[in-house]
Design a protein around this motif. Structure first.
Motif, PDB file in Angstrom:
ATOM      1  N   ASP A  38       0.803  -1.230   0.000  1.00 56.31           N
ATOM      2  CA  ASP A  38       0.000   0.000   0.000  1.00 56.31           C
ATOM      3  C   ASP A  38       0.838   1.284   0.000  1.00 56.31           C
ATOM      4  N   LEU A  39       2.146   1.141   0.081  1.00 59.01           N
ATOM      5  CA  LEU A  39       2.999   2.343  -0.015  1.00 59.01           C
ATOM      6  C   LEU A  39       3.801   2.387  -1.314  1.00 59.01           C
ATOM      7  N   ARG A  40       3.697   1.323  -2.113  1.00 59.72           N
ATOM      8  CA  ARG A  40       4.518   1.226  -3.330  1.00 59.72           C
ATOM      9  C   ARG A  40       4.304   2.399  -4.288  1.00 59.72           C
ATOM     10  N   ARG A  41       3.045   2.732  -4.493  1.00 60.49           N
ATOM     11  CA  ARG A  41       2.742   3.783  -5.458  1.00 60.49           C
ATOM     12  C   ARG A  41       3.333   5.123  -4.999  1.00 60.49           C
ATOM     13  N   THR A  42       3.212   5.406  -3.696  1.00 63.58           N
ATOM     14  CA  THR A  42       3.756   6.656  -3.153  1.00 63.58           C
ATOM     15  C   THR A  42       5.280   6.694  -3.284  1.00 63.58           C
ATOM     16  N   ILE A  43       5.909   5.582  -2.938  1.00 62.13           N
ATOM     17  CA  ILE A  43       7.375   5.530  -3.017  1.00 62.13           C
ATOM     18  C   ILE A  43       7.839   5.635  -4.468  1.00 62.13           C
ATOM     19  N   LEU A  44       7.111   4.964  -5.361  1.00 61.98           N
ATOM     20  CA  LEU A  44       7.458   5.068  -6.782  1.00 61.98           C
ATOM     21  C   LEU A  44       7.386   6.523  -7.241  1.00 61.98           C
ATOM     22  N   GLU A  45       6.326   7.202  -6.849  1.00 60.69           N
ATOM     23  CA  GLU A  45       6.189   8.595  -7.282  1.00 60.69           C
ATOM     24  C   GLU A  45       7.280   9.475  -6.666  1.00 60.69           C
ATOM     25  N   MET A  46       7.614   9.213  -5.406  1.00 60.56           N
ATOM     26  CA  MET A  46       8.702   9.978  -4.771  1.00 60.56           C
ATOM     27  C   MET A  46      10.018   9.754  -5.514  1.00 60.56           C
ATOM     28  N   GLY A  47      10.287   8.505  -5.850  1.00 66.37           N
ATOM     29  CA  GLY A  47      11.528   8.171  -6.544  1.00 66.37           C
ATOM     30  C   GLY A  47      11.597   8.837  -7.909  1.00 66.37           C
ATOM     31  N   GLN A  48      10.475   8.787  -8.631  1.00 71.33           N
ATOM     32  CA  GLN A  48      10.444   9.396  -9.960  1.00 71.33           C
ATOM     33  C   GLN A  48      10.580  10.912  -9.878  1.00 71.33           C
ATOM     34  N   ASP A  53       6.658  17.179  -0.803  1.00 72.85           N
ATOM     35  CA  ASP A  53       6.206  17.367   0.581  1.00 72.85           C
ATOM     36  C   ASP A  53       4.840  16.715   0.793  1.00 72.85           C
ATOM     37  N   GLU A  54       3.975  16.820  -0.215  1.00 68.13           N
ATOM     38  CA  GLU A  54       2.661  16.152  -0.138  1.00 68.13           C
ATOM     39  C   GLU A  54       2.825  14.637  -0.020  1.00 68.13           C
ATOM     40  N   LEU A  55       3.704  14.093  -0.858  1.00 67.22           N
ATOM     41  CA  LEU A  55       3.931  12.642  -0.842  1.00 67.22           C
ATOM     42  C   LEU A  55       4.505  12.207   0.503  1.00 67.22           C
ATOM     43  N   HIS A  56       5.387  13.041   1.025  1.00 67.90           N
ATOM     44  CA  HIS A  56       5.990  12.748   2.320  1.00 67.90           C
ATOM     45  C   HIS A  56       4.901  12.691   3.400  1.00 67.90           C
ATOM     46  N   ARG A  57       3.975  13.638   3.337  1.00 68.35           N
ATOM     47  CA  ARG A  57       2.859  13.627   4.296  1.00 68.35           C
ATOM     48  C   ARG A  57       1.973  12.389   4.110  1.00 68.35           C
ATOM     49  N   THR A  58       1.802  11.971   2.847  1.00 68.53           N
ATOM     50  CA  THR A  58       1.001  10.771   2.567  1.00 68.53           C
ATOM     51  C   THR A  58       1.552   9.553   3.305  1.00 68.53           C
ATOM     52  N   ILE A  59       2.873   9.450   3.308  1.00 66.31           N
ATOM     53  CA  ILE A  59       3.495   8.320   4.020  1.00 66.31           C
ATOM     54  C   ILE A  59       3.110   8.348   5.494  1.00 66.31           C
ATOM     55  N   PHE A  60       3.215   9.514   6.112  1.00 65.99           N
ATOM     56  CA  PHE A  60       2.872   9.596   7.536  1.00 65.99           C
ATOM     57  C   PHE A  60       1.400   9.269   7.764  1.00 65.99           C
ATOM     58  N   GLN A  61       0.545   9.715   6.838  1.00 66.15           N
ATOM     59  CA  GLN A  61      -0.882   9.381   6.978  1.00 66.15           C
ATOM     60  C   GLN A  61      -1.084   7.861   6.980  1.00 66.15           C
ATOM     61  N   HIS A  62      -0.385   7.169   6.083  1.00 64.31           N
ATOM     62  CA  HIS A  62      -0.476   5.696   6.065  1.00 64.31           C
ATOM     63  C   HIS A  62       0.001   5.109   7.392  1.00 64.31           C
ATOM     64  N   LEU A  63       1.131   5.652   7.870  1.00 65.30           N
ATOM     65  CA  LEU A  63       1.730   5.083   9.085  1.00 65.30           C
ATOM     66  C   LEU A  63       0.834   5.289  10.299  1.00 65.30           C
ATOM     67  N   MET A  64       0.145   6.429  10.327  1.00 73.60           N
ATOM     68  CA  MET A  64      -0.670   6.754  11.500  1.00 73.60           C
ATOM     69  C   MET A  64      -2.085   6.154  11.396  1.00 73.60           C
ATOM     70  N   ASP A  65      -2.380   5.561  10.263  1.00 76.09           N
ATOM     71  CA  ASP A  65      -3.702   4.980  10.037  1.00 76.09           C
ATOM     72  C   ASP A  65      -3.913   3.777  10.966  1.00 76.09           C
ATOM     73  N   GLU A  66      -5.100   3.692  11.492  1.00 75.49           N
ATOM     74  CA  GLU A  66      -5.461   2.543  12.352  1.00 75.49           C
ATOM     75  C   GLU A  66      -5.266   1.223  11.601  1.00 75.49           C
ATOM     76  N   GLN A  67      -5.419   1.306  10.278  1.00 78.51           N
ATOM     77  CA  GLN A  67      -5.342   0.098   9.448  1.00 78.51           C
ATOM     78  C   GLN A  67      -3.900  -0.408   9.271  1.00 78.51           C
ATOM     79  N   TRP A  68      -2.928   0.387   9.677  1.00 72.70           N
ATOM     80  CA  TRP A  68      -1.521  -0.030   9.494  1.00 72.70           C
ATOM     81  C   TRP A  68      -1.270  -1.333  10.253  1.00 72.70           C
ATOM     82  N   HIS A  69      -0.880  -2.370   9.526  1.00 71.35           N
ATOM     83  CA  HIS A  69      -0.699  -3.673  10.179  1.00 71.35           C
ATOM     84  C   HIS A  69       0.630  -4.285   9.772  1.00 71.35           C
TER      85      HIS A  69
END
Lengths: 225, 225
Positions: free
Chosen positions: A117-127, A159-175
């Protein structure tokens, strides 16, 4: 003074910076692929390639100092040499950050450091990181101030993408557990910092062309963060 | 050339660097206290103080460029000016990192960002960071090469402490959740990077005194990490 030799030396300093920018841009692209594909071979390739960047920086620094001592440049030429010292440090550090991404890929091999669930964000950050560095390489040659200032704006997406990562990490669904959270935190920061260095290179180009700082030329007020 | 004015200018560049080092050393100390005590007032104080550091850097940069253009220094004097451009960037970045620590303290206020079992490690990291910066400030004045090289060795402890944090985070016993893990990961990295910049300042002093790179003077082989 040997004026012909002088201009060659000055150009070779810019060429060296462009070469560094191309190398680290390619390195962050390959490091991202290594990370997302869990490709050990590619990770090792980025890790061993970083030495070249370090050598280039040292070489550039020596040439800049020699040029200052022997030719005593002024005005724009002086700013080219002075900013080259800063820019080569930014580029060397960018290489370190690509290296850090590759090392994480190697550390988790044969596993994947990045959950699905973080692959797309990381790919976009890398690109985006690679693209920003390509833009920086371009403005090093063109000295196009508008294009250089554009990097500041394009970096907002990072910076937006960076915030997206934190949103994923802080999500209750993070498992994915703490280890993966730590990995994602560090990787997010590596990309964000890499982009900052590309922006810094562009800002130095603004300074070398105009003698003014990018902050004073950007229409938006500086953020307080 | 006005030689007297020239030496004054050269000295004032070193004085500016020492002032920056003192400011950021104090900032990391206060940021650590703010973080460990959840002291909002102190955190705000560090955050607003960072502007002074940025102003000093810009001022130093301008003076260095003016000096290069007007006085055309050579040998050690040239290296003082050239390295000052690098060192002021390191010190400015250190200020940013202290600022990041303070911002985290503010973000989690009135809560504590750092859980009890990591307090001792974070305290030691903060103290070591401040001490390394004080050593860097000292070698800026003394130009003592041995003392400058010592920073590289003292920084090993920071790397140990940084590893300690990861050990805590990866421990099965970790029960503070993902948000706290992310905070600890970032804070650990801020201190480690702060220390790296203090070491970098010392390495630049080695270069300005000897004309040689610290790597070539350290007896231990460079690490491959």
């Amino acid at each position: 003074m040997m004026r012909e030799h002088y201009h060659e030396e000055l150009e070779s300093i810019t060429d060296g910076l462009v070469e560094m920018a191309n190398l680290v841009g390619s390195a962050i692209g390959r490091a991202t692929t290594a990370l997302l594909d869990a490709d050990l071979h590619l990770a090792e390739n980025v890790i061993s390639g970083d030495e070249k960047v370090d050598d280039l920086q040292r070489d550039l620094e020596e040439r800049a100092i020699t040029l200052l001592a022997r030719q005593q440049p002024v005005a724009t030429d002086l700013r080219i040499v002075v900013t080259s010292l800063r820019m080569s440090a930014d580029l060397e550090r960018s290489g370190d950050l690509a290296h850090h991404v590759a090392r994480l890929a190697r550390l988790r091999y044969p596993g994947h450091a990045i959950p699905r669930d973080l692959r797309r964000t990381i790919l976009e950050m890398g690109q985006l990181a690679q693209r920003l560095m390509a833009q920086a390489a371009e403005v090093l040659t063109t000295h196009d101030v508008d294009a250089a200032l554009q990097l500041d704006k394009d970096d907002d997406r990072m910076d937006e993408l960076h915030r997206t990562i934190f949103q994923h990490l802080m999500d209750e669904q993070w498992h994915h557990g703490v280890e993966t959270a730590v990995d994602a935190t560090l990787v997010g920061r590596y990309y964000e910092r890499f982009a900052d260095h590309a922006v810094a290179v562009a800002r130095h180009v603004v300074f070398l062309v105009t003698g003014q700082h990018a902050d004073d030329l950007l229409t938006e007020p500086p953020t307080t963060t």
